[in-house]
Design a protein around this motif. Sequence first.
Motif, PDB file in Angstrom:
ATOM      1  N   ASN A 186       2.311  -0.944  10.076  1.00 25.39           N
ATOM      2  CA  ASN A 186       3.051  -0.299  10.946  1.00 25.39           C
ATOM      3  C   ASN A 186       4.291   0.218  10.413  1.00 25.39           C
ATOM      4  OD1 ASN A 186       3.513   1.545  13.341  1.00 25.39           O
ATOM      5  ND2 ASN A 186       2.874   0.469  14.854  1.00 25.39           N
ATOM      6  N   GLY A 187       4.546   1.750   9.929  1.00 24.68           N
ATOM      7  CA  GLY A 187       6.116   1.386   9.050  1.00 24.68           C
ATOM      8  C   GLY A 187       5.903   0.649   8.380  1.00 24.68           C
ATOM      9  N   LEU A 188       6.924  -0.897   8.568  1.00 29.36           N
ATOM     10  CA  LEU A 188       7.777  -1.550   7.356  1.00 29.36           C
ATOM     11  C   LEU A 188       7.015  -3.073   8.124  1.00 29.36           C
ATOM     12  CD1 LEU A 188      11.053  -0.584   6.825  1.00 29.36           C
ATOM     13  CD2 LEU A 188       8.729   0.076   5.019  1.00 29.36           C
ATOM     14  N   GLU A 189       6.385  -3.323   8.868  1.00 25.95           N
ATOM     15  CA  GLU A 189       5.680  -4.735   9.306  1.00 25.95           C
ATOM     16  C   GLU A 189       4.644  -4.298   9.288  1.00 25.95           C
ATOM     17  OE1 GLU A 189       6.640  -7.629  11.328  1.00 25.95           O
ATOM     18  OE2 GLU A 189       8.148  -6.592  10.698  1.00 25.95           O
ATOM     19  N   ALA A 233       1.069  -1.471   0.154  1.00 25.88           N
ATOM     20  CA  ALA A 233      -0.015  -0.238   0.189  1.00 25.88           C
ATOM     21  C   ALA A 233       0.605   1.735  -0.023  1.00 25.88           C
ATOM     22  CB  ALA A 233      -0.890   0.058   1.122  1.00 25.88           C
ATOM     23  N   ALA A 234       0.419   2.520  -0.690  1.00 19.93           N
ATOM     24  CA  ALA A 234       0.923   3.349  -0.073  1.00 19.93           C
ATOM     25  C   ALA A 234       1.122   4.008   1.083  1.00 19.93           C
ATOM     26  CB  ALA A 234       0.339   4.524  -1.172  1.00 19.93           C
ATOM     27  N   ASP A 235       2.966   4.570   0.858  1.00 22.86           N
ATOM     28  CA  ASP A 235       2.858   5.351   2.245  1.00 22.86           C
ATOM     29  C   ASP A 235       2.441   7.112   2.324  1.00 22.86           C
ATOM     30  OD1 ASP A 235       5.307   3.538   3.182  1.00 22.86           O
ATOM     31  OD2 ASP A 235       5.437   4.162   1.298  1.00 22.86           O
ATOM     32  N   LEU A 236       1.925   7.403   3.935  1.00 24.30           N
ATOM     33  CA  LEU A 236       1.245   8.280   3.814  1.00 24.30           C
ATOM     34  C   LEU A 236       1.551   8.526   5.206  1.00 24.30           C
ATOM     35  CD1 LEU A 236      -2.334   8.223   2.814  1.00 24.30           C
ATOM     36  CD2 LEU A 236      -0.476   9.493   2.184  1.00 24.30           C
ATOM     37  N   PRO A 237       2.532   9.679   6.174  1.00 27.07           N
ATOM     38  CA  PRO A 237       2.149   9.923   7.637  1.00 27.07           C
ATOM     39  C   PRO A 237       1.590   8.832   8.451  1.00 27.07           C
ATOM     40  CG  PRO A 237       2.219  12.112   6.053  1.00 27.07           C
ATOM     41  CD  PRO A 237       1.751  10.813   5.351  1.00 27.07           C
ATOM     42  N   PRO A 238       1.214   8.671   9.260  1.00 23.92           N
ATOM     43  CA  PRO A 238       0.011   9.025  10.606  1.00 23.92           C
ATOM     44  C   PRO A 238      -0.101  10.056  11.485  1.00 23.92           C
ATOM     45  CG  PRO A 238       2.294   8.914  11.262  1.00 23.92           C
ATOM     46  CD  PRO A 238       2.825   8.321   9.994  1.00 23.92           C
ATOM     47  N   ARG A 280      -5.689   1.764  19.681  1.00 24.76           N
ATOM     48  CA  ARG A 280      -5.253   0.691  18.822  1.00 24.76           C
ATOM     49  C   ARG A 280      -5.129   1.731  17.573  1.00 24.76           C
ATOM     50  NH1 ARG A 280      -7.338  -5.261  18.006  1.00 24.76           N
ATOM     51  NH2 ARG A 280      -6.985  -5.469  19.968  1.00 24.76           N
ATOM     52  N   LEU A 281      -5.880   2.175  16.650  1.00 20.51           N
ATOM     53  CA  LEU A 281      -5.908   2.729  15.542  1.00 20.51           C
ATOM     54  C   LEU A 281      -4.352   3.962  15.263  1.00 20.51           C
ATOM     55  CD1 LEU A 281      -9.246   2.997  14.644  1.00 20.51           C
ATOM     56  CD2 LEU A 281      -7.888   1.509  13.470  1.00 20.51           C
ATOM     57  N   LEU A 282      -4.559   5.029  16.362  1.00 14.70           N
ATOM     58  CA  LEU A 282      -3.016   5.943  16.578  1.00 14.70           C
ATOM     59  C   LEU A 282      -1.908   4.899  16.776  1.00 14.70           C
ATOM     60  CD1 LEU A 282      -4.745   8.734  18.744  1.00 14.70           C
ATOM     61  CD2 LEU A 282      -3.978   8.892  16.184  1.00 14.70           C
ATOM     62  N   ALA A 283      -1.906   4.137  17.516  1.00 15.70           N
ATOM     63  CA  ALA A 283      -0.392   3.679  17.933  1.00 15.70           C
ATOM     64  C   ALA A 283       0.319   2.443  16.456  1.00 15.70           C
ATOM     65  CB  ALA A 283      -1.068   2.295  18.813  1.00 15.70           C
ATOM     66  N   GLY A 284      -1.287   1.873  15.829  1.00 13.07           N
ATOM     67  CA  GLY A 284      -0.715   1.729  14.624  1.00 13.07           C
ATOM     68  C   GLY A 284      -0.300   1.985  12.940  1.00 13.07           C
ATOM     69  N   GLY A 285      -0.319   3.652  13.908  1.00 15.71           N
ATOM     70  CA  GLY A 285      -0.555   4.258  12.320  1.00 15.71           C
ATOM     71  C   GLY A 285      -1.642   4.269  11.634  1.00 15.71           C
ATOM     72  N   ALA A 286      -2.578   4.020  11.623  1.00 12.88           N
ATOM     73  CA  ALA A 286      -4.112   3.869  11.267  1.00 12.88           C
ATOM     74  C   ALA A 286      -4.617   5.363  10.850  1.00 12.88           C
ATOM     75  CB  ALA A 286      -4.382   2.279  11.324  1.00 12.88           C
ATOM     76  N   ILE A 287      -4.802   6.023  11.510  1.00 15.25           N
ATOM     77  CA  ILE A 287      -5.088   6.937  11.217  1.00 15.25           C
ATOM     78  C   ILE A 287      -4.118   8.170   9.796  1.00 15.25           C
ATOM     79  CG2 ILE A 287      -6.880   8.713  12.155  1.00 15.25           C
ATOM     80  CD1 ILE A 287      -7.367   6.636  13.908  1.00 15.25           C
ATOM     81  N   THR A 288      -4.887   8.754   8.838  1.00 13.84           N
ATOM     82  CA  THR A 288      -3.163   9.803   8.584  1.00 13.84           C
ATOM     83  C   THR A 288      -3.745  11.085   8.609  1.00 13.84           C
ATOM     84  OG1 THR A 288      -4.331   9.282   6.257  1.00 13.84           O
ATOM     85  CG2 THR A 288      -2.765   7.923   6.549  1.00 13.84           C
TER      86      THR A 288
END
Length: 258
Positions: free
Chosen positions: A191-194, A121-126, A239-247
């Motif tokens: 989350n990042g590269l994982e 998936a595309a990269d977007l900053p959290p 949980r979503l914020l910790a995983g960088g899931a909200i941009t």
Amino acid sequence: MNANAFACALLDPELPCPTGLHAWNGADPARRFAVYRNNVLASLIGALADTFPVVRQLVGEAFFAGMARLYVQAVPPHSPLLAFYGAEFPDFIATFPPAAGLPYLADTARLELAQVHAYHAADLPPLDGARLAAVLADPERLPGMQLWLHPSVAVIRSDYAIASLWAAHQGLLELAEVNPDRPECALVLRNGLEVEVSLIGPGASAFIQALGAGSPLGPAVGAALAVDADFDLGSTLARLLAGGAITRFTLNCGSQMQ
């Protein structure tokens, strides 16, 4: 030589070698073509095995190879990017009679396919969590707020314990302790590269899916509470914020914050 006939013969060992083939060194074209066909089939089956390792472990090498071969013959690739080959494989498994005794197999494949899509998936900053926390402190602004999810986020809902089965095959659980007939929802995100896979409740699943469909926060919470009266908005957002899931988020006035 007809290109379509060549492609069909390449994936079907029952078809004869296409006419019009010649080997530069005078070798038998039929024998050379048979070797090439075997290499192509093996490469495509190998690509499926790389994408669906848990499915392969669940059914065994021989069963998987046979099932994958039939899929390759029915659904040849449309792109040279083999990392994305197998998009229809979960649906194929769901209608594959020999796999009927493993009803969780198709959803397990959907989970593994979501992992591949998440990885690419595309990269977007959290989103900066502090900014979101400041807005969440104002209850009047919450119902119309829209949260935008990272492109890697996916939720797989199943009538079977796909998240636990997946975890057991990563060595995170004992397979003997998993009841495959228990419904589960899996959250997939990068989350990042994982790429992470985690078990979530039905309320969180409905909430995240509503956000992904573009629902504002208020209706998304309503969708979650409709299926789970104990849905916890705070822990789900954490949980979503910790995983960088909200941009980013959008307020009902139209302003955007990142």
